[in-house]
Design a protein around this motif. Sequence first.
Motif, mmCIF file in Angstrom:
data_model
loop_
_atom_site.group_PDB
_atom_site.id
_atom_site.type_symbol
_atom_site.label_atom_id
_atom_site.label_comp_id
_atom_site.label_asym_id
_atom_site.label_seq_id
_atom_site.Cartn_x
_atom_site.Cartn_y
_atom_site.Cartn_z
ATOM 1 N N SER A 217 0.859 -1.018 -0.063
ATOM 2 C CA SER A 217 0.056 0.139 -0.021
ATOM 3 C C SER A 217 0.986 1.078 -0.030
ATOM 4 O O SER A 217 2.139 1.073 0.203
ATOM 5 C CB SER A 217 -0.905 0.008 1.339
ATOM 6 N N ILE A 301 -7.758 6.199 -1.062
ATOM 7 C CA ILE A 301 -9.219 6.495 -1.230
ATOM 8 C C ILE A 301 -9.649 6.823 -0.003
ATOM 9 O O ILE A 301 -9.323 6.295 1.044
ATOM 10 C CB ILE A 301 -10.026 5.193 -1.525
ATOM 11 N N LYS A 409 -7.091 -8.039 -1.909
ATOM 12 C CA LYS A 409 -6.482 -6.983 -1.144
ATOM 13 C C LYS A 409 -5.357 -6.084 -1.795
ATOM 14 O O LYS A 409 -5.027 -5.066 -1.416
ATOM 15 C CB LYS A 409 -6.088 -7.479 0.355
ATOM 16 N N ILE A 415 -12.046 -0.068 -4.478
ATOM 17 C CA ILE A 415 -12.061 1.026 -3.614
ATOM 18 C C ILE A 415 -13.083 1.034 -2.603
ATOM 19 O O ILE A 415 -13.150 1.753 -1.430
ATOM 20 C CB ILE A 415 -12.203 2.519 -4.246
ATOM 21 N N MET A 416 -14.118 -0.015 -2.548
ATOM 22 C CA MET A 416 -15.006 -0.201 -1.832
ATOM 23 C C MET A 416 -15.512 -1.664 -1.615
ATOM 24 O O MET A 416 -15.476 -2.471 -2.492
ATOM 25 C CB MET A 416 -16.508 0.481 -2.087
ATOM 26 N N TRP A 417 -15.556 -2.001 -0.037
ATOM 27 C CA TRP A 417 -16.078 -3.494 0.039
ATOM 28 C C TRP A 417 -17.423 -3.257 0.575
ATOM 29 O O TRP A 417 -17.931 -2.327 1.499
ATOM 30 C CB TRP A 417 -15.260 -4.016 1.375
ATOM 31 N N ASP A 444 -9.041 -4.537 6.822
ATOM 32 C CA ASP A 444 -8.388 -3.788 5.797
ATOM 33 C C ASP A 444 -8.765 -2.257 5.969
ATOM 34 O O ASP A 444 -10.263 -2.075 5.537
ATOM 35 C CB ASP A 444 -8.781 -4.067 4.368
ATOM 36 N N SER A 446 -7.891 0.330 4.342
ATOM 37 C CA SER A 446 -7.310 1.454 3.492
ATOM 38 C C SER A 446 -8.506 1.362 2.353
ATOM 39 O O SER A 446 -8.285 2.226 1.343
ATOM 40 C CB SER A 446 -6.374 0.710 2.824
ATOM 41 N N ARG A 447 -9.643 1.122 2.684
ATOM 42 C CA ARG A 447 -10.757 1.124 1.551
ATOM 43 C C ARG A 447 -11.918 1.599 2.284
ATOM 44 O O ARG A 447 -11.898 1.333 3.686
ATOM 45 C CB ARG A 447 -11.091 -0.318 0.981
#
Length: 603
Positions: A217, A301, A409, A415-417, A444, A446-447
Amino acid sequence: MFWLFTTSASYGANQPDASTAMPDNPFIQNPYGREVFSLNGQWTFIVDPYENGYYNHRYQPHEKEGYFQNKKARAPSDLVEYNFDTAKKISVPGDWNTQYDDLFFYEGTVWYNKNFHYDKKENRTYVLHFGAVNYHAIVYVNGRKVGVHEGGFTSFQFDISHYLKNGDNFVTMKVDNRRERDQVPTVNTDWWNYGGITRSVAILSLPKHYLADYRFSVGKDNSVIRGSLKLNAEAANNETVAVAIPALQLSKEVAIGPDGSADFEFSASPVLWTPENPTLYDVVISYKDEEVKDRIGFRTIAVEGEDIKLNGKPIFLRGISIHEESPLTQGRAWSKEDARLLLSWAKELGCNFVRLAHYPHNEAMLRMADEMGLMVWSEIPVYWTVLFDDATVYQKAERQLQEMISRDKNRASIIMWSVANETPNTSERLTFLTKLVNQARAIDNSRLITAAMDTQSSSTQGKVIDDPLADVVDVIGINSYCGWYSDTAESCAELTWQSNYHKPIIMSELGAGALQGKHGGIHERWTEEFQENVYIHNLEMVKNISALRGLTPWILKDFRSPRRPLNDIQDFWNRKGLVSEKGIRKKAWYVLRDFYQEKQTSD
């Protein structure tokens, strides 16, 4: 970082007990970046609606006589009531519904078998990898059970080092796609229940000690690249892993801790991944005798107030929803060619974003999105009315969430879960989904986290977003079919939306059905003109949503659904696609394309 394990949950009231599952196995990142022996191609199969290949006449699991033994009659007097060698053939990857007409609606058990020759080497680890099997799989190698997996859309693996032989081998599988109330998804969906081995199968040949997992990342200020590594076992003293990003002239030896893991970072300012410039970097990780290569993009994001910011800049998500159905053939999409064509259609529509509904799609789709510059909403099938008060069902949902995030990952495009679609507004559901959201963030951070909601209330002014789940997610998804399931198309343009959450909103579904080639007045159902008219007025409506930061109308392409039986119109197809099942564009396609062109210009 986390470890992912194959599920050992029981499946339905009449399924093999959980105690029969094999020990859990760590998930190996980037399986097709390893030494691979493909098992794709022709398998043989036996349809087994009574599960006689698994249970005896007392309804007890066979110990020696099950189909998993792949037994042969050795003498004329031998009684063996099945024979994989003379059974029908079926393509893998592939579903059984579209390969055989008499299995079109079939739900139940099918046994698969694959004979193959393998040159096994000493001091290697052998892992059997499945991209996905729908829905419940029991896997045997050379007649010995190696593992069980539940869930139709996520990858799983089993260590078969002690089962694989040097020479002739066979893999036999019991695959069951029956819908059950305690599954994820549950019994009622609006897509086809394709049964079978729907994605690729391969044997991975690995060193005895190997790199199992990794993650990359970029820091928020784009001045550092961070990463983590995990080996499959504890490390000896002074062991290192070499990590390199050649295009950035970065390389280092990373010291591994005694537990087999390590964190590292580089001072670097990579070109950030964007839809306009989807930059990917070759990453090379070397440990002992194995070199693993991947292509990874770096981007950030975040949400700031009602804005979604990609790499610190506000962005509007011009999207479309997509089901995992092949645009080239019938049945499930799984290949690079499928992914390239579906995503090319999205690009031609003017999209920079796709919602991959309603389950994790195949890995080729995500890697292609990385390459083509399409941001992604990725979702687990917590759909409609799963049993929100059942702890076992929650564990199944959480496992699928973990499996989705573990595999994908490193994909910059995601950008979205999403944790759910169109779930009822109850306290049990809120508790269930809040736990999933918290779990996703723990795995995670980071999203962004989202969910598609259809629980808005009405007021004299219009619609009110008042679902408490909106307080939990980062981005609010709303599904609304104004002009199709309610109201007239013309009334939609005046509809207003209220939200007190001060968060970005995505109109995650809107649309109408049309049979491609059927023409008539704008108020005649199933005509292209009706669908076009709904789109025209809904796209006026969304301009009234001040916090709107994206759209993913429903849907790119017509897809199969047993809920849609209307003869000569639906014929078991959901007709809300902008493209027909034959790839022909409907009139509404051009309405949305023009809207996105205008939006792109104005932004």
